[in-house]
Design an enzyme around this catalytic site. Structure first.
Site, short mmCIF file in Angstrom:
data_model
loop_
_atom_site.label_atom_id
_atom_site.label_comp_id
_atom_site.label_asym_id
_atom_site.label_seq_id
_atom_site.Cartn_x
_atom_site.Cartn_y
_atom_site.Cartn_z
N THR A 34 12.71 5.54 11.27
CA THR A 34 13.63 4.50 11.73
C THR A 34 13.27 3.17 11.11
O THR A 34 12.10 2.77 11.11
CB THR A 34 13.57 4.40 13.26
N SER A 67 5.10 -6.98 -0.61
CA SER A 67 4.96 -7.05 0.86
C SER A 67 5.50 -8.37 1.38
O SER A 67 5.35 -9.40 0.74
CB SER A 67 3.48 -7.00 1.26
N GLN A 85 1.05 -10.23 -4.96
CA GLN A 85 0.65 -11.64 -5.04
C GLN A 85 1.64 -12.47 -5.84
O GLN A 85 1.49 -13.69 -5.92
CB GLN A 85 -0.74 -11.76 -5.69
N THR A 122 0.84 -1.20 0.00
CA THR A 122 0.00 0.00 0.00
C THR A 122 0.87 1.25 0.00
O THR A 122 0.67 2.17 -0.81
CB THR A 122 -0.93 0.00 1.23
N HIS A 165 4.32 -9.98 4.12
CA HIS A 165 3.32 -10.85 4.76
C HIS A 165 2.52 -11.70 3.78
O HIS A 165 1.74 -12.56 4.19
CB HIS A 165 2.38 -10.05 5.67
N CYS A 175 -9.60 -7.19 1.45
CA CYS A 175 -9.28 -5.77 1.53
C CYS A 175 -10.53 -4.93 1.39
O CYS A 175 -10.58 -3.79 1.81
CB CYS A 175 -8.29 -5.40 0.44
C1 LIG Z 1 -2.24 -7.48 -0.11
C2 LIG Z 1 -2.18 -6.65 -1.33
C3 LIG Z 1 -1.91 -5.28 -1.25
C4 LIG Z 1 -1.76 -4.56 0.05
O1 LIG Z 1 -0.60 -4.96 0.71
P1 LIG Z 1 -0.30 -4.40 2.19
O2 LIG Z 1 0.83 -5.23 2.64
O3 LIG Z 1 -1.56 -4.63 2.96
O4 LIG Z 1 0.01 -2.97 2.06
C5 LIG Z 1 -1.83 -4.57 -2.43
N1 LIG Z 1 -1.98 -5.17 -3.62
C6 LIG Z 1 -2.23 -6.48 -3.73
C7 LIG Z 1 -2.36 -7.10 -5.09
C8 LIG Z 1 -2.34 -7.26 -2.59
O5 LIG Z 1 -2.60 -8.56 -2.71
#
Ligand SMILES: *Cc1c(COP(=O)(O)O)cnc(C)c1O
Length: 385
Positions: A242, A201, A181, A74, A203, A328
């Site tokens: 930081t 990301s 993804q 994001t 996670h 989301c």
């Molecule tokens: C999960 C996702 C996001 C958002 O990622 P964050 O780590 O929540 O900021 C944006 N784009 C796609 C395609 C996602 O799957």
């Protein structure tokens, strides 16, 4: 088998134990600030960040000075879109994207419209793919950026990023891709696909939440991005604050683990997805697959179930952790913008479910899911009759 079975791996993934182990020392003894240049606590933290940056860069074919740490996709998307807008606004003010992007691309663009920037939202076909000729035709001398996601988080469709990058490059416009993804889940190499800017990301690949990166291609002339956070000047003045050292270390470990088992995991997860899909399709009628049959993420199954309201179905499936549409946006009640864009029948918009399979799912869990899903669909359909 732990219940509920976790099948929402597009929303987030569980933390891999190997990642947690790598992070722990940076919560405990190695708590220094990497910007503290005057003592060994700082040096250790700085070395950990440098090492992590190298490994993350390496895993996508980039060089370390092309990686900026952010809090996630994001933020990376916002930094690209708003940062380019403010750096180039006097010369170029037009952005192109597609109607199936994540809100983290759509909403920053909507916010720019309020300041007079122009946007084009390209339509997609029934699979969620843009028309490349239409993309080319929509590029004008004012166009600054094209942003098209690599893989869709709802329907799993994979776009031809290399072909899009080639069009953008021939027209002299920057190309950004949201790879949240894709990076770490399939082959993703910026040397091969030629994207200028990439967001991802940790996670989504079994790493910690709240950490991600923006890849910015080194090229001449330099891509100019105006910082959106000002302060101590970290991340080459592009993103002050930081650095989150444990998360950065975990991010690197997650990328490395994903990279080392990439082909094996891709096919293992795909086999589980196909087993799930075949199990459902062979025993139930009135199931429609959404997204592309082949050009899709190996872990994604998105289906519409005729005659079944998803909220009613999910009440019967408390033992499965599933998402209707995309997490989301699922706080909102409106049907998914992606499903609408690919032309899912009106009466199927609220009958659609996404399965997101992950590294830790087992055959046993998939077979349990098939059995429970079929029972619940039959019960729901019989109740209506
Ligand atoms: C999960 C996702 C996001 C958002 O990622 P964050 O780590 O929540 O900021 C944006 N784009 C796609 C395609 C996602 O799957």
């Amino acid at each position: 088998m732990k219940l509920p079975v976790y099948l929402d791996n597009h929303s987030t993934t569980p933390l891999d134990d190997r990642v947690l182990e790598a992070m722990l020392p940076y919560f405990r003894e190695n708590y220094g600030n990497p910007s503290s240049a005057g003592h060994s606590y700082g040096w250790i933290a700085e070395a950990a960040v440098r090492n992590a940056r190298e490994r993350i860069a390496d895993s996508i074919g980039a060089s370390p000075d092309e990686i900026i740490f952010t809090s996630g996709t994001t933020e990376s998307n916002n930094l690209v879109i708003k940062g380019l807008a403010s750096a180039y606004s006097s010369r170029r003010n037009h952005f192109i994207t597609s109607v199936v992007e994540h809100p983290a691309v759509i909403e920053p663009l909507r916010s720019l419209e309020k300041y007079g920037f122009m946007t084009t939202f390209l339509p997609v076909d029934k699979y969620g793919l843009i028309d490349l000729q239409e993309l080319e035709d929509s590029i004008t001398p004012e166009t600054l950026l094209v942003s098209i996601m690599t893989a869709n988080n709802e329907i799993g469709t994979i776009s031809p990023v290399d072909e899009i990058a080639a069009i953008c490059s021939s027209k002299g416009v920057y190309f950004h891709t949201d790879a949240a993804q894709a990076a770490g889940k399939m082959k993703f190499d910026v040397k091969l696909n030629n994207a200028d800017l990439v967001s991802f990301s940790a996670h989504k690949i079994y790493g910690p939440k709240g950490i991600g990166a923006l890849y910015i291609r080194k090229k001449t002339p330099k891509i100019k991005i105006a910082a959106q956070l000002h302060g101590g000047g970290q991340e080459r003045d592009l993103r002050s604050g930081t650095l989150n050292v444990p998360a950065i270390v975990g991010f690197a470990k997650a990328m490395e683990v994903s990279q080392s088992g990439l082909t094996e995991e891709f096919s293992r997860v795909q086999q589980l997805r196909d087993r799930l899909s075949d199990g459902i399709m062979s025993q139930l009628s009135g199931i429609v697959l959404n997204g592309h049959p082949e050009k899709r993420l190996p872990n994604n199954l998105n289906i519409s179930i005729k005659g079944v309201n998803i909220d009613t179905l999910l009440l019967r499936l408390r033992d499965l952790a599933l998402s209707s549409g995309s997490a989301c946006t699922s706080g909102k009640q409106e049907p998914s913008h992606v499903l609408k864009a690919i032309g899912v029948d009106r009466d199927l918009l609220k009958s659609t479910l996404r399965f997101g399979i992950g590294r830790f799912n087992t055959i046993e869990e998939i077979d349990y899911t098939i059995k429970r899903f079929i029972e619940a669909v039959n019960e729901t359909r019989n109740e209506i009759l």
